[in-house]
Design a protein around this motif. Sequence first.
Motif, PDB file in Angstrom:
ATOM      1  N   UNK A  40       0.827  -1.212   0.000  1.00 18.65           N
ATOM      2  CA  UNK A  40       0.000   0.000   0.000  1.00 18.65           C
ATOM      3  C   UNK A  40       0.861   1.262   0.000  1.00 18.65           C
ATOM      4  N   UNK A  41       0.266   2.322  -0.490  1.00 18.09           N
ATOM      5  CA  UNK A  41       0.927   3.635  -0.480  1.00 18.09           C
ATOM      6  C   UNK A  41       1.297   3.996   0.954  1.00 18.09           C
ATOM      7  N   UNK A  42       2.481   4.536   1.118  1.00 15.89           N
ATOM      8  CA  UNK A  42       2.924   4.977   2.435  1.00 15.89           C
ATOM      9  C   UNK A  42       3.342   3.855   3.372  1.00 15.89           C
ATOM     10  N   UNK A  43       3.508   2.646   2.837  1.00 17.77           N
ATOM     11  CA  UNK A  43       3.914   1.511   3.660  1.00 17.77           C
ATOM     12  C   UNK A  43       5.132   0.828   3.046  1.00 17.77           C
ATOM     13  N   UNK A  44       5.879   0.134   3.906  1.00 14.72           N
ATOM     14  CA  UNK A  44       6.986  -0.685   3.457  1.00 14.72           C
ATOM     15  C   UNK A  44       6.617  -2.152   3.585  1.00 14.72           C
ATOM     16  N   UNK A  45       7.118  -2.965   2.679  1.00 12.44           N
ATOM     17  CA  UNK A  45       6.816  -4.408   2.703  1.00 12.44           C
ATOM     18  C   UNK A  45       7.458  -5.064   3.922  1.00 12.44           C
TER      19      UNK A  45
ATOM     20  N   UNK B 281       8.855   1.941   8.191  1.00  8.74           N
ATOM     21  CA  UNK B 281       9.556   3.112   7.660  1.00  8.74           C
ATOM     22  C   UNK B 281      11.007   3.055   8.109  1.00  8.74           C
ATOM     23  N   UNK B 282      11.930   3.173   7.179  1.00  6.90           N
ATOM     24  CA  UNK B 282      13.361   3.174   7.488  1.00  6.90           C
ATOM     25  C   UNK B 282      13.802   4.632   7.532  1.00  6.90           C
ATOM     26  N   UNK B 283      14.018   5.172   8.725  1.00  6.43           N
ATOM     27  CA  UNK B 283      14.410   6.576   8.921  1.00  6.43           C
ATOM     28  C   UNK B 283      15.936   6.661   8.892  1.00  6.43           C
ATOM     29  N   UNK B 284      16.478   7.302   7.865  1.00  6.18           N
ATOM     30  CA  UNK B 284      17.922   7.385   7.707  1.00  6.18           C
ATOM     31  C   UNK B 284      18.546   8.369   8.688  1.00  6.18           C
TER      32      UNK B 284
ATOM     33  N   UNK C 253       9.603  -1.493  -1.012  1.00  3.68           N
ATOM     34  CA  UNK C 253       8.436  -1.953  -1.770  1.00  3.68           C
ATOM     35  C   UNK C 253       8.643  -3.360  -2.307  1.00  3.68           C
ATOM     36  N   UNK C 254       9.844  -3.638  -2.836  1.00  2.00           N
ATOM     37  CA  UNK C 254      10.189  -4.977  -3.304  1.00  2.00           C
ATOM     38  C   UNK C 254      11.564  -5.300  -2.741  1.00  2.00           C
ATOM     39  N   UNK C 255      11.649  -6.348  -1.960  1.00  2.00           N
ATOM     40  CA  UNK C 255      12.894  -6.761  -1.324  1.00  2.00           C
ATOM     41  C   UNK C 255      13.690  -7.677  -2.245  1.00  2.00           C
ATOM     42  N   UNK C 256      14.981  -7.685  -2.042  1.00  2.00           N
ATOM     43  CA  UNK C 256      15.806  -8.677  -2.722  1.00  2.00           C
ATOM     44  C   UNK C 256      15.360 -10.084  -2.391  1.00  2.00           C
ATOM     45  N   UNK C 257      14.738 -10.260  -1.216  1.00  2.00           N
ATOM     46  CA  UNK C 257      14.229 -11.583  -0.848  1.00  2.00           C
ATOM     47  C   UNK C 257      13.020 -11.977  -1.693  1.00  2.00           C
TER      48      UNK C 257
ATOM     49  N   UNK D 123      10.824   9.097   0.762  1.00  2.00           N
ATOM     50  CA  UNK D 123      10.204  10.368   1.099  1.00  2.00           C
ATOM     51  C   UNK D 123      11.323  11.288   1.554  1.00  2.00           C
ATOM     52  N   UNK D 124      11.540  12.353   0.803  1.00  2.00           N
ATOM     53  CA  UNK D 124      12.681  13.237   1.029  1.00  2.00           C
ATOM     54  C   UNK D 124      12.287  14.409   1.915  1.00  2.00           C
ATOM     55  N   UNK D 125      12.987  14.542   3.047  1.00  2.00           N
ATOM     56  CA  UNK D 125      12.694  15.569   4.036  1.00  2.00           C
ATOM     57  C   UNK D 125      13.917  16.433   4.340  1.00  2.00           C
TER      58      UNK D 125
END
Length: 188
Positions: free
Chosen positions: A38-43, A47-50, A61-65, A77-79
């Motif tokens: 879904x939009x705004x979600x990670x598989x 959320x991975x906050x850098x 969205x799509x993992x290497x796994x 999402x660029x902040x």
Amino acid sequence: MKRNKFIQTILAALAVPFASYGHTKKEMQTTGKGFKVAAGEGRIHGHIQLKGVNSNILDLKISGTDTDGGIAVFEQTSLSQGKGTPLHVHHFQDEMFYVLEGEYYFKVGDEKFSLKKGDSIFLPRKVPHAWTQVSEKGKMTVLFQPAGKMESFFVSLASYETIPNKEQMAQLFAANEMEIIGPPLLLE
């Protein structure tokens, strides 16, 4: 029959070990089914906050796994206006960005590019590159092929309790098959 067994043995010997990507063999097996994120979600990972390079949020969205290491796709999402990445090289991955919102400035080799909504850019492996966020906010789809260790890199970067120093960043890049070769890209 013998030839097929021989080829399978050679291919298995040449394959990169599953553990080198931070995943177990069981996790690397694909389901063979499609899926929706879904939009705004990670598989995976939420959320991975850098920290350090910028303060952006990545949703896997799509993992290497999911692709047996073939690709990894993130929505970023660029902040962090005026921030981006240091000049660096991916030794084993090609990278592609597609701008969904905002504006960005990229350097790829000796060329510089301005990107806005709807633009995309390809960054070949082994070519130095960096980017900086121009607009106050933005969003990009980022694809790595093959997936390599990028998922591990972003999860590790997010796990730091404080902003990593230059030495820690260099070590983290190196541990994930990349190399920092210069400072961040400044806006002109």
